[in-house]
Write an enzyme that holds these catalytic residues in place. Sequence first.
Site, PDB file in Angstrom:
ATOM      1  N   HIS A  47     -45.866  19.370  78.527  1.00 18.47           N
ATOM      2  CA  HIS A  47     -46.015  20.569  77.814  1.00 18.47           C
ATOM      3  C   HIS A  47     -47.209  21.296  77.969  1.00 18.47           C
ATOM      4  O   HIS A  47     -48.435  21.717  77.640  1.00 18.47           O
ATOM      5  CB  HIS A  47     -46.701  19.649  76.596  1.00 18.47           C
ATOM      6  CG  HIS A  47     -45.694  18.241  76.661  1.00 18.47           C
ATOM      7  ND1 HIS A  47     -45.262  17.736  75.213  1.00 18.47           N
ATOM      8  CD2 HIS A  47     -45.973  16.873  76.906  1.00 18.47           C
ATOM      9  CE1 HIS A  47     -44.521  17.070  75.489  1.00 18.47           C
ATOM     10  NE2 HIS A  47     -44.892  16.590  76.261  1.00 18.47           N
ATOM     11  N   SER A  60     -53.975  48.559  85.343  1.00 14.65           N
ATOM     12  CA  SER A  60     -54.540  49.386  84.293  1.00 14.65           C
ATOM     13  C   SER A  60     -55.159  50.746  83.926  1.00 14.65           C
ATOM     14  O   SER A  60     -55.404  50.913  84.900  1.00 14.65           O
ATOM     15  CB  SER A  60     -55.695  48.298  83.484  1.00 14.65           C
ATOM     16  OG  SER A  60     -56.452  49.081  82.486  1.00 14.65           O
ATOM     17  N   LYS A  74     -58.334  45.586  86.775  1.00 12.97           N
ATOM     18  CA  LYS A  74     -57.337  44.634  86.236  1.00 12.97           C
ATOM     19  C   LYS A  74     -56.205  44.663  87.829  1.00 12.97           C
ATOM     20  O   LYS A  74     -55.789  45.564  88.601  1.00 12.97           O
ATOM     21  CB  LYS A  74     -56.488  44.771  85.453  1.00 12.97           C
ATOM     22  CG  LYS A  74     -56.991  45.204  83.896  1.00 12.97           C
ATOM     23  CD  LYS A  74     -57.192  43.315  83.772  1.00 12.97           C
ATOM     24  CE  LYS A  74     -55.957  42.534  83.342  1.00 12.97           C
ATOM     25  NZ  LYS A  74     -55.483  43.137  81.853  1.00 12.97           N
ATOM     26  N   GLU A 124     -43.794  39.654  84.432  1.00 14.40           N
ATOM     27  CA  GLU A 124     -43.897  40.039  83.351  1.00 14.40           C
ATOM     28  C   GLU A 124     -42.524  40.959  82.678  1.00 14.40           C
ATOM     29  O   GLU A 124     -41.534  40.640  81.455  1.00 14.40           O
ATOM     30  CB  GLU A 124     -44.738  41.480  83.294  1.00 14.40           C
ATOM     31  CG  GLU A 124     -45.974  39.852  82.268  1.00 14.40           C
ATOM     32  CD  GLU A 124     -47.073  41.315  82.561  1.00 14.40           C
ATOM     33  OE1 GLU A 124     -47.948  40.877  80.993  1.00 14.40           O
ATOM     34  OE2 GLU A 124     -47.370  41.752  83.612  1.00 14.40           O
TER      35      GLU A 124
END
Length: 458
Positions: free
Chosen positions: A155, A276, A282, A289
């Site tokens: 979980h 970024s 970043k 992704e």
Amino acid sequence: MSLIRGRFQKEADAAVCRYTASIPFDWRLYHYDIAGSIAHAQMLAKQGIIAEKDSKEIVRGLKVIKKEIEDGKFQFKLELEDIHMCIESRLIEIVGDAGARLHTARSRNDQVALDLRLYTRDAIEITIDYIRDLQQALIGLAEENQKTIFPGYTHLQRAQPVLLSHHFLAYFEMLQRDILRLSDSLTRVDVMPLGSGALAGVPYKIDRGLVARKLGFSQISRNSLDAVSDRDFVIEYEAAASLCMMHLSRLAEEIILWSTAEFGFIELDEAYTTGSSIMPQKKNPDVAELARGKVGRVYGKLFAMLTVMKGLPLAYNRDLQEDKEGLFDVVDTLLSTLEVMTGMLKTLKINPARMSQALDKGYLLATDIADYLVTKGETFRGAHAVVGQLVHWAIENDKTFDKIKVEEYKKFSKLIEKDIYKLTSEVSVKARDNTGGTSPVKVEEALTEAKRILEEKK
Ligand code: ARG
């Protein structure tokens, strides 16, 4: 001028031409189309269906065409619809009448089925190689992290300590199932459809076995109607690819999570991260992704093809032309995803300190304490309740297990003694010593087995 519009008075409408043509994508089959045509022509000559000299001319012409395509000099013509007609028409330009004999005892329906089977067979083999590279990278990580213990999660909550190697080897298992699925599907791809003609077979004394041997197939199709309209093998590849992409997306998701400041378990190599456009600090895990995101298109292609096939009457229907773009995209997507994931794993850095910090908080040894009580005679359910209350109290009093005094422990169960402090993550992990468990011994065995599996197929 089209080779096949003899019965028409008009050329096809330009929009129809664009709508029906498959050449913008099926040009990729040229290599297989030529290989199939060479085998077919040689068989026709051997059977005395065409002259030996014609077959030689055909083979010569096809080799010229192959070179033209590879040199970027070949003209793919939309009005010729597809790769089969483009090649045949150019062949006739190069070798004349001999070229016009190539299509004897053949239809584009069995020809395209053959081409796609040859393509899929190669795709499967390349995919398996790429999956093995990724498995190799996982084995590397498992090997380097045999001593690293970190929290296993259920979980997404810290659950029990596990070896990091064990975690990486879990992905090895998923990928191994992908390989087995793909190699199993090879049995069904390995069927030579040529000789089925348009749908009913061909009225010449062809030698299908010879064509099969020349092209490396071990079976020939048993039913012409089925052979020209079967695309199960496309669906099977797409289904196997969907499962594999699903596995990759799970791995990608963990990489994304683990590289956050919140987890800090790993650091991605700069070559596998992006910046970024606004936030200079970043370092984004875009590769992972995209790997996670691209699963959608692969599932989509699988569903598209299942839908194309649904309710399709025998035998060939033009709907089947919809098989290729999806399949090509699935193969390209899966291979490129496997490639970048492999590179990303090979270069990522593990942060064992952060992993062990994560072990300290979260009461990961709670199950071990329950098991400890069981060894002292408590029932497991009784022990579970005791430790539940203990954890509740520990949270309220802001104490980790090692900071709780024996007297405090005793308030929850008289069975608890000083030896409770011997329970550590190392002990917890070591105790899980059955096959498939996370003990160092079992993980070492699993690693040896993983290496053997990888070696075996070389
Ligand atoms: N371009 C077609 C396809 O991809 C080739 C077969 C065409 N056959 C036909 N009868 N029109 O399916």
